[in-house]
Design an enzyme around this catalytic site. Structure first.
Site, mmCIF file in Angstrom:
data_model
loop_
_atom_site.group_PDB
_atom_site.id
_atom_site.type_symbol
_atom_site.label_atom_id
_atom_site.label_comp_id
_atom_site.label_asym_id
_atom_site.label_seq_id
_atom_site.Cartn_x
_atom_site.Cartn_y
_atom_site.Cartn_z
ATOM 1 C CB CYS A 1 -0.703 -0.082 0.927
ATOM 2 S SG CYS A 1 0.102 -0.700 2.378
ATOM 3 C CE LYS B 1 10.964 -5.009 -4.202
ATOM 4 N NZ LYS B 1 11.476 -6.363 -4.113
HETATM 5 N N1 GLU Z 1 -6.812 -1.981 5.348
HETATM 6 C C1 GLU Z 1 -7.427 -1.276 4.209
HETATM 7 C C2 GLU Z 1 -7.888 -1.551 3.280
HETATM 8 O O1 GLU Z 1 -7.781 -2.841 3.224
HETATM 9 C C3 GLU Z 1 -5.979 -0.693 3.896
HETATM 10 C C4 GLU Z 1 -5.104 -1.506 3.110
HETATM 11 C C5 GLU Z 1 -3.185 -1.327 2.636
HETATM 12 O O2 GLU Z 1 -2.763 -0.431 3.281
HETATM 13 O O3 GLU Z 1 -3.449 -0.929 1.552
HETATM 14 O O4 GLU Z 1 -8.674 -1.378 2.147
#
Ligand code: GLU
Length: 586
Positions: A2, A581
């Site tokens: 993310c 990654k």
């Molecule tokens: N927990 C959030 C989701 O599932 C963020 C995931 C992330 O860190 O990209 O949207």
């Protein structure tokens, strides 16, 4: 994984700025993406699943936030991708992490009448902040109060239409801020900001940053007072590399390995001396890693054992269960390519409270791991964009090998072996356009199971082999210690089951040949990575034996084979399904 990118400033091309920013985060791996920009007094969201779109037409905007998502709560859908609105569409939120108590918070918010659009944990943030704002709180207080209600390791960034402001907050996941004449930028990844400025502020845990056109301020979320942040100066060599048609990062990065090895020989000696010194002065040595990094730690354990130095190795996520047995005031060597692996960072917290000295080995200087370590050994592999780690693994392998030689007071021998390896690898890479690799890959790509077998120092390389093959080709590849074969794994061998066996010129050679005989007599198709020809192998790669480079060259051979298996199975070598990654969640 993310990623977050945000901008506010004089430029009216905010959409493009954020899109370019997200492109720079792509190497971390993600499954969907999204952008919020303020256009004509409204927050406009643009989002989708798959790759960040190129060349979108944006209306003029001076403020915006963006996100690359790696789904943890809720499916990979356009609706679940970030940013997420509140009910009034006056704020949007992007978020990295997992809100562990989101179900409870969501239930309370639903009772208060909030309408949820997505299945994500993230959306509770937008509605919690909306709730706080409706009670008359300032944006900063609303964000801090929301932050205090959630549990887990999280960073989130809020765009407010009313205040024309962006606010970011974290308790572990990185947020970095910088500014130049054009405006202020925020990202979850330092290299993505390297073209903006050379001065950065990296948020500490429990800090909030508020940014507007004029700059940014940092607030301590506990005392709610402004703090003067430590600015770091960083010259990051982030080359804006692009792929030619039909090129892949995976192969390009494998092909960069001879240059990486050369760079290590030219520049890493002082770091190797530091690592050597740390090992020499430590009575108890523990090592941790996850995935490929765990294999590196295990490999180093075998090398240290040859010198009579004892150490213990743990998969990072298992380390906490053993903490009672850890000697205080010992050395912890933490391996993490990204420097952001949450399992590793968790261990660092535990290790610090046990007075352990921490040496990290990472490809990301200025990462959270580097900041939390007493000493950081950079591996200098350069930015690695394929999710499948190759050059970072080989770079670390060579640093460990040279450290072994240094501990053995014979660094010259290691350097010489690696110099020779560079030539061998260059030959392998240019050989007949990989004909041999493609031939072998064709023979084995149709099978759904594959086994790799090693013993002693080759065992971690057999583990890495299985990992590389499964990540790219999705073949079920599993590594076994050759000594364990008869204790169960042999039952899995059928006619033509591909088995890769590592046969170096060391004390394991005869056992490996015996294991090869055993699998072959059950019908296996045997592929040797061997220092000498032997008819027991149906096919083989010959790797001239040198104590300090045999495993480095063998690893590169496996990486090329894994690449061709991936291509033959029609998969994307740079973005394997479901993987990212850097794994910044638990
Ligand atoms: N927990 C959030 C989701 O599932 C963020 C995931 C992330 O860190 O990209 O949207």
């Amino acid at each position: 994984m993310c990623g977050i990118y945000a901008y506010i400033g004089e430029s009216n091309s905010t959409g493009d700025i954020i899109l370019q920013g997200l492109k720079k985060l792509e190497y971390r791996g993600y499954d969907s993406w999204g952008i919020s920009i303020v256009v004509n007094g409204k927050i406009q969201n643009i989002k989708d699943i798959g790759s960040v779109k190129k060349n979108l037409e944006f209306k003029d905007s001076h403020i915006g936030i963006g996100h690359t998502r790696w789904a943890t709560s809720g499916n990979i859908t356009k609706i679940n991708s970030h940013p997420h609105y509140d009910c009034t569409k006056s704020i949007t939120v992007v978020h990295n992490g997992i809100i562990e108590n989101f179900k409870k918070l969501k239930t309370e918010l639903l009772k208060k009448g909030h309408v949820f659009i997505s299945e994500t944990d993230t959306e509770v943030l937008s509605h919690e902040i909306e709730e706080e704002l409706s009670l008359g709180k300032s944006l900063e207080d609303a964000v801090i109060n929301t932050f205090n209600k959630i549990s887990g390791i999280n960073a989130f960034v809020v765009l407010s239409l009313k205040y024309k402001k962006i606010v970011g907050i974290t308790n572990g996941s990185p947020i970095i801020v910088t500014s130049n004449n054009d405006g202020t930028y925020l990202s979850s990844d330092l290299p993505s900001l390297s073209k903006i400025s050379k001065n950065f502020v990296i948020l500490e845990n429990n800090q909030l940053v508020k940014i507007n056109k004029k700059g940014f301020k940092i607030i301590d979320t506990i005392t709610k007072t402004e703090i003067i942040p430590n600015k770091i100066k960083a010259e990051i060599d982030y080359t804006e590399d692009t792929l030619k048609p039909n090129e892949t990062w995976l192969l390009k990065e494998i092909e960069q390995e001879p240059d990486v090895l050369k760079l290590i020989l030219d520049t890493s000696l002082s770091d190797i001396n530091i690592l050597t010194n740390e090992i020499n002065k430590s009575k108890y040595i523990y090592m941790i890693g996850a995935g490929s990094s765990y294999h590196l730690a295990l490999y180093f354990k075998y090398m240290l054992t040859k010198l009579g130095i004892s150490s213990e190795v743990f998969i990072a996520s298992e380390f906490p269960y053993f903490i009672k047995t850890i000697h205080k005031e010992s050395l912890l060597i933490a391996f993490s390519q990204s420097g952001e692996t949450l399992d590793i960072l968790d261990c660092i917290g535990i290790a610090k409270s046990n007075n352990m000295r921490i040496v990290s080995i990472t490809n990301s200087i200025f990462s959270s791991l580097q900041r939390k370590s007493d000493i950081c050994i950079p591996i200098n592999a350069g930015v690695e964009r394929s999710v499948i780690a190759t050059k970072s693994f080989v770079a670390t392998l060579s640093i460990l090998t040279l450290t072994y030689n240094n501990l053995n007071k014979n660094i010259n021998a290691g350097e010489k072996d690696i110099e020779n390896a560079i030539n061998t690898i260059n030959n392998i890479l240019s050989l007949n356009s990989h004909k041999k690799f493609i031939d072998i890959a064709r023979k084995i790509s149709k099978y759904d199971h594959l086994f790799s077998l090693g013993k002693g120092q080759s065992f971690p390389i057999a583990l890495e082999t299985a990992l590389k093959i499964k990540e790219g080709s999705y073949i079920h590849a599993e590594a076994f210690n050759a000594g364990e074969l008869k204790h169960g794994a042999l039952a899995l061998i059928e006619k033509n089951t591909p088995c890769i066996l590592f046969a170096p010129k060391d004390s394991t050679y005869q056992s490996i040949i015996s294991a090869t005989r055993e699998v072959k007599s059950r019908g296996a198709f045997t592929i040797g990575i061997t220092y000498k020809e032997d008819p027991i192998f149906d096919d083989y790669f010959l790797v001239p034996y040198k104590e300090s480079s045999w495993w480095i060259v063998s690893t590169i051979i496996i990486q090329i084979l894994a690449y061709h298996l991936t291509i033959l199975r029609g998969n994307n070598p740079d973005k394997p399904r479901n993987l990212a990654k850097s794994v910044t969640v638990r």
